[in-house]
Design an enzyme around this catalytic site. Structure first.
Site, PDB file in Angstrom:
ATOM      1  N   TYR A  87       0.777  -1.115  -0.139  1.00  0.00           N
ATOM      2  CA  TYR A  87       0.148  -0.111  -0.023  1.00  0.00           C
ATOM      3  C   TYR A  87       0.766   1.269  -0.064  1.00  0.00           C
ATOM      4  CZ  TYR A  87      -4.099  -2.909   1.087  1.00  0.00           C
ATOM      5  OH  TYR A  87      -4.992  -3.827   1.120  1.00  0.00           O
ATOM      6  N   SER A 270     -13.474  -4.533   0.064  1.00  0.00           N
ATOM      7  CA  SER A 270     -14.417  -4.017  -0.827  1.00  0.00           C
ATOM      8  C   SER A 270     -15.821  -4.133  -0.498  1.00  0.00           C
ATOM      9  CB  SER A 270     -13.953  -4.527  -2.139  1.00  0.00           C
ATOM     10  OG  SER A 270     -12.773  -4.057  -2.383  1.00  0.00           O
ATOM     11  N   GLY A 275     -16.700   1.829  -3.416  1.00  0.00           N
ATOM     12  CA  GLY A 275     -17.705   2.988  -3.655  1.00  0.00           C
ATOM     13  C   GLY A 275     -18.845   2.761  -4.279  1.00  0.00           C
ATOM     14  N   LEU A 277     -21.586   0.881  -4.528  1.00  0.00           N
ATOM     15  CA  LEU A 277     -22.591   0.472  -3.900  1.00  0.00           C
ATOM     16  C   LEU A 277     -23.085   1.648  -3.106  1.00  0.00           C
ATOM     17  CD1 LEU A 277     -22.156  -3.199  -2.756  1.00  0.00           C
ATOM     18  CD2 LEU A 277     -24.132  -2.288  -4.232  1.00  0.00           C
ATOM     19  N   GLY A 279     -24.019   4.254  -4.667  1.00  0.00           N
ATOM     20  CA  GLY A 279     -24.664   4.781  -5.843  1.00  0.00           C
ATOM     21  C   GLY A 279     -23.970   5.840  -6.558  1.00  0.00           C
ATOM     22  N   LYS A 280     -22.928   6.457  -6.118  1.00  0.00           N
ATOM     23  CA  LYS A 280     -22.318   7.822  -6.758  1.00  0.00           C
ATOM     24  C   LYS A 280     -21.925   7.753  -8.027  1.00  0.00           C
ATOM     25  CE  LYS A 280     -17.828   7.257  -4.441  1.00  0.00           C
ATOM     26  NZ  LYS A 280     -16.820   7.659  -3.528  1.00  0.00           N
TER      27      LYS A 280
END
Length: 382
Positions: A87, A270, A275, A277, A279-280
């Site tokens: 990471y 996840s 992200g 889900l 809806g963005k």
């Protein structure tokens, strides 16, 4: 390294076995309900139902952002912090290890090492274009040389002398990972599972690692790790960190039985499908600063079936007066395989909403509606 550890607020982080799900009596008051805790595999270590993922730290988040997230998450009762030598993501040579470094500076500043269950991961070998090749020249086999180098470097960056959980980020062999089909490839060389476990056993004996786990693993792989542990007296894996969300329930096909019968806990990653889900991203929207706006390489959750399923889940949430984020995360929280739901946030507002999902309980009739959507469009983003 076993036994109870007392947090700064009086909590016992690793205490005697009790109910599978517990609440912490001496929770720091924030005006919200305390988090729930679940056992890590067969151990007596308890982890918060919401775990703090960190892969944006050092790319989308600054060091100050990371420290603020840690402060806030701990104030809410989160104790599991998950990172990796690779990471931040997307992985790049000039940022590799930065996430662990940020956690290390926070630990040095706060002295709160015993207040967290700290987990990291060792990268596996490069076998396709999706794997980073800059770590140890891409020859990151799960052997003694590489695992020792990986662990020692992680401990140095994290400014600690032990990890509560050390995970293998992906298998040493070519297999079905990161959304691809089983490749039917005979690798020129793979490190035997027994050899890897023998190295991990030495880490445990040396006190550098308390528990071990795998990630992006398959039922066959989990079976091999358990077989060698049981027959040769080697350490058992207590966790598996795999993707799990409303858009990817492949874990249920074969791995969930290992969680049930062998008590290999799922650390779900996840859970919001990067992200999606929330809806963005519906109707092609790309909000400024959002992950899929910044990094077009992430395509796992971008296809027509995923869009269709997401639209149904978002509408279902709104019909029931829920935010789409809370519907998606609460569903993961309620699954029996899950020990901790690893959320990732780039803002404190996102982090608060994610943690607040522990207060949401989805009733049976809503779970049935979720299953109907899944049956009509199963696993659009495996």
């Amino acid at each position: 390294m076993s036994g109870s550890r007392q947090a700064g607020d009086g909590r016992l982080l690793n205490h005697r076995p009790g109910p599978v799900v517990t609440s912490t009596p001496n929770f720091i008051s924030t005006g919200v309900s305390p988090l729930k805790y679940r056992k890590l595999g067969r151990t007596d270590t308890e982890v918060s139902l919401i775990g703090l993922g960190t892969m944006t730290w050092g790319e989308q988040n600054s060091e100050a952002d990371a420290h603020r997230q840690l402060d806030y998450a701990l104030s809410r009762g989160v104790n599991l912090v998950d990172t990796a030598e690779m990471y931040p993501v997307p992985p790049k040579p000039d940022t590799q290890g930065r996430t662990e470094t940020y956690i290390g500076t926070w630990l040095a500043k706060t002295g709160r090492r015993h207040d967290i269950v700290l987990a990291s991961k060792a990268a596996g070998p490069v076998r396709d274009a999706k794997r980073p090749s800059h770590i140890r020249d891409g020859k990151t086999f799960l052997d003694r040389k590489n695992l020792t180098a990986a662990l020692d470097a992680s401990l140095k960056r994290l400014q600690t002398d032990y990890l509560d959980l050390y995970q293998l980020h992906w298998p040493d062999r070519s297999t079905a990972t990161f959304g691809r089909e089983y490749p039917w490839i005979d690798d020129d060389y793979t490190v035997p599972v027994q050899e890897t476990l023998e190295v991990l056993q030495d880490f445990v004996r040396a006190g550098k690692v308390r528990h071990i786990g795998v990630s992006n693993e398959t039922p066959w792989g989990v079976a091999q790790f358990l077989k060698h542990a049981d027959t040769l007296g080697l350490p058992r894996i207590d966790t598996i960190q795999n993707p799990y969300s409303l858009l990817n329930r492949t874990y249920e096909s074969g791995l969930s039985e290992f969680s049930h019968r062998e008590q290999v806990s799922l650390l779900a990653y996840s859970p919001l499908a990067m992200g999606v889900l929330s809806g963005k991203y519906l109707d092609g929207a790309r909000p400024e600063g959002a992950r899929l706006t910044l990094f077009t390489r992430f395509t796992r959750y971008s296809n027509e079936r995923t869009e269709a399923a997401t639209r149904q889940y978002v509408q279902l949430a709104r019909d029931h007066g829920l935010s789409p984020t809370h519907l998606a995360l609460a569903w993961v929280n309620q699954q029996p395989s899950v020990a901790s739901n690893l959320i990732g946030a780039t803002t404190l507002d996102q982090l608060k909403e994610d943690i607040d999902s522990v207060d949401v309980s989805l009733p049976p009739e809503l779970l049935e509606q979720i299953d109907k959507i899944h049956a009509g469009n199963p696993n659009p983003a495996p």
